[in-house]
Scaffold this motif. Structure first.
Motif, PDB file in Angstrom:
ATOM      1  N   MET A   1       0.837  -1.167   0.000  1.00 33.46           N
ATOM      2  CA  MET A   1       0.000   0.000   0.000  1.00 33.46           C
ATOM      3  C   MET A   1       0.890   1.240   0.000  1.00 33.46           C
ATOM      4  SD  MET A   1      -3.271   0.884   2.440  1.00 33.46           S
ATOM      5  CE  MET A   1      -3.370  -0.744   3.067  1.00 33.46           C
ATOM      6  N   PRO A   2       0.565   2.270  -0.807  1.00 33.30           N
ATOM      7  CA  PRO A   2       1.417   3.461  -0.870  1.00 33.30           C
ATOM      8  C   PRO A   2       1.298   4.309   0.391  1.00 33.30           C
ATOM      9  CG  PRO A   2      -0.528   3.744  -2.242  1.00 33.30           C
ATOM     10  CD  PRO A   2      -0.554   2.334  -1.733  1.00 33.30           C
ATOM     11  N   ASP A   3       2.314   5.131   0.609  1.00 31.38           N
ATOM     12  CA  ASP A   3       2.294   6.059   1.735  1.00 31.38           C
ATOM     13  C   ASP A   3       1.505   7.302   1.359  1.00 31.38           C
ATOM     14  OD1 ASP A   3       3.875   4.494   3.385  1.00 31.38           O
ATOM     15  OD2 ASP A   3       5.723   5.257   2.491  1.00 31.38           O
ATOM     16  N   HIS A   4       1.241   8.132   2.362  1.00 30.80           N
ATOM     17  CA  HIS A   4       0.594   9.414   2.095  1.00 30.80           C
ATOM     18  C   HIS A   4       1.529  10.296   1.286  1.00 30.80           C
ATOM     19  CE1 HIS A   4      -3.002   9.007   4.523  1.00 30.80           C
ATOM     20  NE2 HIS A   4      -2.267   8.398   5.434  1.00 30.80           N
ATOM     21  N   THR A   5       0.968  11.179   0.480  1.00 34.67           N
ATOM     22  CA  THR A   5       1.752  12.101  -0.318  1.00 34.67           C
ATOM     23  C   THR A   5       2.472  13.073   0.610  1.00 34.67           C
ATOM     24  OG1 THR A   5       0.104  11.929  -2.059  1.00 34.67           O
ATOM     25  CG2 THR A   5       1.616  13.797  -2.180  1.00 34.67           C
ATOM     26  N   GLN A   6       3.777  13.189   0.447  1.00 35.43           N
ATOM     27  CA  GLN A   6       4.570  14.036   1.328  1.00 35.43           C
ATOM     28  C   GLN A   6       4.774  15.442   0.779  1.00 35.43           C
ATOM     29  OE1 GLN A   6       5.444  13.002   4.389  1.00 35.43           O
ATOM     30  NE2 GLN A   6       4.401  11.091   3.914  1.00 35.43           N
ATOM     31  N   GLU A   7       5.018  15.567  -0.531  1.00 35.70           N
ATOM     32  CA  GLU A   7       5.320  16.872  -1.119  1.00 35.70           C
ATOM     33  C   GLU A   7       4.390  17.138  -2.297  1.00 35.70           C
ATOM     34  OE1 GLU A   7       9.730  17.830  -1.218  1.00 35.70           O
ATOM     35  OE2 GLU A   7       9.731  15.631  -1.267  1.00 35.70           O
ATOM     36  N   PHE A   8       3.114  17.245  -2.007  1.00 32.62           N
ATOM     37  CA  PHE A   8       2.157  17.462  -3.083  1.00 32.62           C
ATOM     38  C   PHE A   8       2.424  18.792  -3.778  1.00 32.62           C
ATOM     39  CE2 PHE A   8      -1.829  19.208  -4.708  1.00 32.62           C
ATOM     40  CZ  PHE A   8      -2.097  18.247  -5.655  1.00 32.62           C
ATOM     41  N   GLY A   9       2.383  18.786  -5.084  1.00 28.39           N
ATOM     42  CA  GLY A   9       2.575  19.987  -5.875  1.00 28.39           C
ATOM     43  C   GLY A   9       4.020  20.328  -6.153  1.00 28.39           C
ATOM     44  N   LYS A  10       4.945  19.486  -5.757  1.00 31.71           N
ATOM     45  CA  LYS A  10       6.369  19.771  -5.938  1.00 31.71           C
ATOM     46  C   LYS A  10       6.709  20.002  -7.409  1.00 31.71           C
ATOM     47  CE  LYS A  10      10.945  17.858  -5.039  1.00 31.71           C
ATOM     48  NZ  LYS A  10      11.686  16.760  -4.398  1.00 31.71           N
ATOM     49  N   TYR A  11       6.086  19.267  -8.302  1.00 29.66           N
ATOM     50  CA  TYR A  11       6.389  19.389  -9.732  1.00 29.66           C
ATOM     51  C   TYR A  11       5.319  20.141 -10.509  1.00 29.66           C
ATOM     52  CZ  TYR A  11       9.953  16.033  -8.528  1.00 29.66           C
ATOM     53  OH  TYR A  11      11.011  15.405  -7.936  1.00 29.66           O
ATOM     54  N   GLY A  12       4.355  20.762  -9.797  1.00 27.83           N
ATOM     55  CA  GLY A  12       3.373  21.602 -10.461  1.00 27.83           C
ATOM     56  C   GLY A  12       1.957  21.057 -10.515  1.00 27.83           C
ATOM     57  N   ALA A  13       1.711  19.899  -9.927  1.00 28.46           N
ATOM     58  CA  ALA A  13       0.347  19.363  -9.906  1.00 28.46           C
ATOM     59  C   ALA A  13      -0.534  20.231  -9.019  1.00 28.46           C
ATOM     60  CB  ALA A  13       0.349  17.930  -9.397  1.00 28.46           C
ATOM     61  N   SER A  14      -1.811  20.299  -9.350  1.00 27.34           N
ATOM     62  CA  SER A  14      -2.734  21.079  -8.527  1.00 27.34           C
ATOM     63  C   SER A  14      -3.990  20.270  -8.228  1.00 27.34           C
ATOM     64  CB  SER A  14      -3.103  22.395  -9.214  1.00 27.34           C
ATOM     65  OG  SER A  14      -3.765  22.144 -10.430  1.00 27.34           O
ATOM     66  N   GLY A  15      -4.577  20.559  -7.100  1.00 31.79           N
ATOM     67  CA  GLY A  15      -5.777  19.867  -6.651  1.00 31.79           C
ATOM     68  C   GLY A  15      -5.985  20.142  -5.177  1.00 31.79           C
ATOM     69  N   VAL A  16      -6.951  19.458  -4.579  1.00 27.93           N
ATOM     70  CA  VAL A  16      -7.230  19.602  -3.152  1.00 27.93           C
ATOM     71  C   VAL A  16      -7.264  18.213  -2.530  1.00 27.93           C
ATOM     72  CG1 VAL A  16      -8.537  21.740  -3.395  1.00 27.93           C
ATOM     73  CG2 VAL A  16      -9.732  19.561  -3.497  1.00 27.93           C
ATOM     74  N   ARG A  17      -7.105  18.162  -1.227  1.00 29.36           N
ATOM     75  CA  ARG A  17      -7.226  16.872  -0.534  1.00 29.36           C
ATOM     76  C   ARG A  17      -8.621  16.324  -0.796  1.00 29.36           C
ATOM     77  NH1 ARG A  17      -3.221  15.261   2.392  1.00 29.36           N
ATOM     78  NH2 ARG A  17      -4.364  13.713   3.567  1.00 29.36           N
ATOM     79  N   GLY A  18      -8.713  15.039  -0.968  1.00 32.13           N
ATOM     80  CA  GLY A  18     -10.001  14.413  -1.226  1.00 32.13           C
ATOM     81  C   GLY A  18     -10.996  14.685  -0.118  1.00 32.13           C
ATOM     82  N   SER A  19     -10.532  14.673   1.128  1.00 29.17           N
ATOM     83  CA  SER A  19     -11.437  14.923   2.253  1.00 29.17           C
ATOM     84  C   SER A  19     -11.991  16.344   2.216  1.00 29.17           C
ATOM     85  CB  SER A  19     -10.723  14.667   3.578  1.00 29.17           C
ATOM     86  OG  SER A  19      -9.578  15.486   3.699  1.00 29.17           O
ATOM     87  N   GLU A  20     -11.192  17.301   1.751  1.00 29.89           N
ATOM     88  CA  GLU A  20     -11.661  18.677   1.633  1.00 29.89           C
ATOM     89  C   GLU A  20     -12.726  18.785   0.538  1.00 29.89           C
ATOM     90  OE1 GLU A  20      -9.826  22.987   0.351  1.00 29.89           O
ATOM     91  OE2 GLU A  20      -8.500  21.564   1.358  1.00 29.89           O
ATOM     92  N   ALA A  21     -12.516  18.070  -0.571  1.00 30.70           N
ATOM     93  CA  ALA A  21     -13.512  18.056  -1.641  1.00 30.70           C
ATOM     94  C   ALA A  21     -14.814  17.401  -1.177  1.00 30.70           C
ATOM     95  CB  ALA A  21     -12.956  17.326  -2.861  1.00 30.70           C
ATOM     96  N   VAL A  22     -14.705  16.347  -0.353  1.00 27.90           N
ATOM     97  CA  VAL A  22     -15.896  15.697   0.205  1.00 27.90           C
ATOM     98  C   VAL A  22     -16.635  16.663   1.118  1.00 27.90           C
ATOM     99  CG1 VAL A  22     -16.665  13.879   1.777  1.00 27.90           C
ATOM    100  CG2 VAL A  22     -15.033  13.347  -0.010  1.00 27.90           C
ATOM    101  N   SER A  23     -15.900  17.401   1.938  1.00 27.93           N
ATOM    102  CA  SER A  23     -16.517  18.373   2.843  1.00 27.93           C
ATOM    103  C   SER A  23     -17.272  19.434   2.052  1.00 27.93           C
ATOM    104  CB  SER A  23     -15.446  19.022   3.718  1.00 27.93           C
ATOM    105  OG  SER A  23     -16.015  19.973   4.571  1.00 27.93           O
ATOM    106  N   ARG A  24     -16.681  19.931   0.986  1.00 32.24           N
ATOM    107  CA  ARG A  24     -17.348  20.927   0.147  1.00 32.24           C
ATOM    108  C   ARG A  24     -18.625  20.361  -0.467  1.00 32.24           C
ATOM    109  NH1 ARG A  24     -12.220  23.166  -3.309  1.00 32.24           N
ATOM    110  NH2 ARG A  24     -11.079  24.066  -1.557  1.00 32.24           N
ATOM    111  N   ARG A  25     -18.556  19.113  -0.934  1.00 31.55           N
ATOM    112  CA  ARG A  25     -19.730  18.495  -1.556  1.00 31.55           C
ATOM    113  C   ARG A  25     -20.834  18.279  -0.524  1.00 31.55           C
ATOM    114  NH1 ARG A  25     -23.324  18.661  -4.777  1.00 31.55           N
ATOM    115  NH2 ARG A  25     -24.312  16.725  -5.405  1.00 31.55           N
ATOM    116  N   LEU A  26     -20.476  17.855   0.681  1.00 35.04           N
ATOM    117  CA  LEU A  26     -21.478  17.693   1.739  1.00 35.04           C
ATOM    118  C   LEU A  26     -22.101  19.039   2.099  1.00 35.04           C
ATOM    119  CD1 LEU A  26     -19.716  15.055   4.010  1.00 35.04           C
ATOM    120  CD2 LEU A  26     -21.809  14.723   2.688  1.00 35.04           C
ATOM    121  N   ASP A  27     -21.300  20.106   2.111  1.00 32.77           N
ATOM    122  CA  ASP A  27     -21.847  21.440   2.356  1.00 32.77           C
ATOM    123  C   ASP A  27     -22.851  21.817   1.267  1.00 32.77           C
ATOM    124  OD1 ASP A  27     -20.556  22.023   4.752  1.00 32.77           O
ATOM    125  OD2 ASP A  27     -18.841  22.971   3.754  1.00 32.77           O
ATOM    126  N   ASP A  28     -22.521  21.488   0.018  1.00 37.71           N
ATOM    127  CA  ASP A  28     -23.456  21.762  -1.080  1.00 37.71           C
ATOM    128  C   ASP A  28     -24.754  20.986  -0.908  1.00 37.71           C
ATOM    129  OD1 ASP A  28     -21.608  23.442  -2.265  1.00 37.71           O
ATOM    130  OD2 ASP A  28     -20.957  21.974  -3.759  1.00 37.71           O
TER     131      ASP A  28
END
Length: 189
Positions: A1-28
């Motif tokens: 099983m992979p580890d948690h992402t340690q340096e997200f966005g280091k090479y230019g990727a963008s996004g949000v934590r999945g849990s944050e996106a879930v929270s936003r959707r539940l708020d909607d």
């Protein structure tokens, strides 16, 4: 099983934590007052929601709205206008109380008929150099029990929500780490 992402966005990727996106959707899904809190209409609607019963008032106080009843009455009558800090407190208290009020109903809808189908939209790699890009695809899976996720969301506990969300996405198998950060999480209730 992979580890948690340690340096997200280091090479230019963008996004949000999945849990944050879930929270936003539940708020909607929880809905609520659309008018901004800094408008008269939005402020009055939130104050009426927070003061309509003794139980609502207690929940608002527990959520951080600790002004006196006299001040609340002055705001409701339009004799006084809350400052920016108090407007934020009203908004935060409204969100907290709204989450607590709709959590049980939302949970029953999400858990009904064997769970809810969730769509994961992978992170944005458009700014990542070509050799460092991964092949990511749109994924979907079914969450059968939403209890921990909705409880953490209604309590506003980001760490517990992230842990509950991670426990669900491990069902994706060895690729779950690729979906720790996403552009969007979609589901309906």
């Amino acid at each position: 099983m992979p580890d948690h992402t340690q340096e997200f966005g280091k090479y230019g990727a963008s996004g949000v934590r999945g849990s944050e996106a879930v929270s936003r959707r539940l708020d909607d899904l929880a809905g609520g007052i659309v008018s901004p809190v800094d408008t008269r209409r939005g402020l009055l609607a939130r104050l009426h929601y927070l003061t309509r019963s003794d139980r609502s008032r207690e929940a608002a106080r527990a959520a951080g709205l600790t002004v006196t009843d006299r001040t609340l009455k002055a705001w409701l009558d339009g004799r006084q206008r809350p400052n920016a800090r108090n407007l934020q407190r009203v908004e935060d208290a409204y969100r907290t109380v709204r989450r607590q009020n709709v959590a049980r109903h939302l949970l029953s809808r999400l858990n009904s008929r064997g769970g809810t189908r969730v769509e994961l939209h992978p992170l944005n790699q458009s700014q990542v150099p070509r050799p460092r890009q991964r092949v990511l695809e749109y994924r979907s899976f079914n969450i059968r029990t939403w209890d921990r996720i909705v409880r953490a969301w209604s309590e506003g506990d980001a760490a517990a929500l992230d842990a509950a969300w991670t426990d669900q996405i491990v069902d994706l198998g060895s690729q779950w780490g690729q979906y720790e950060y996403v552009t969007n999480v979609g589901f309906a209730a």
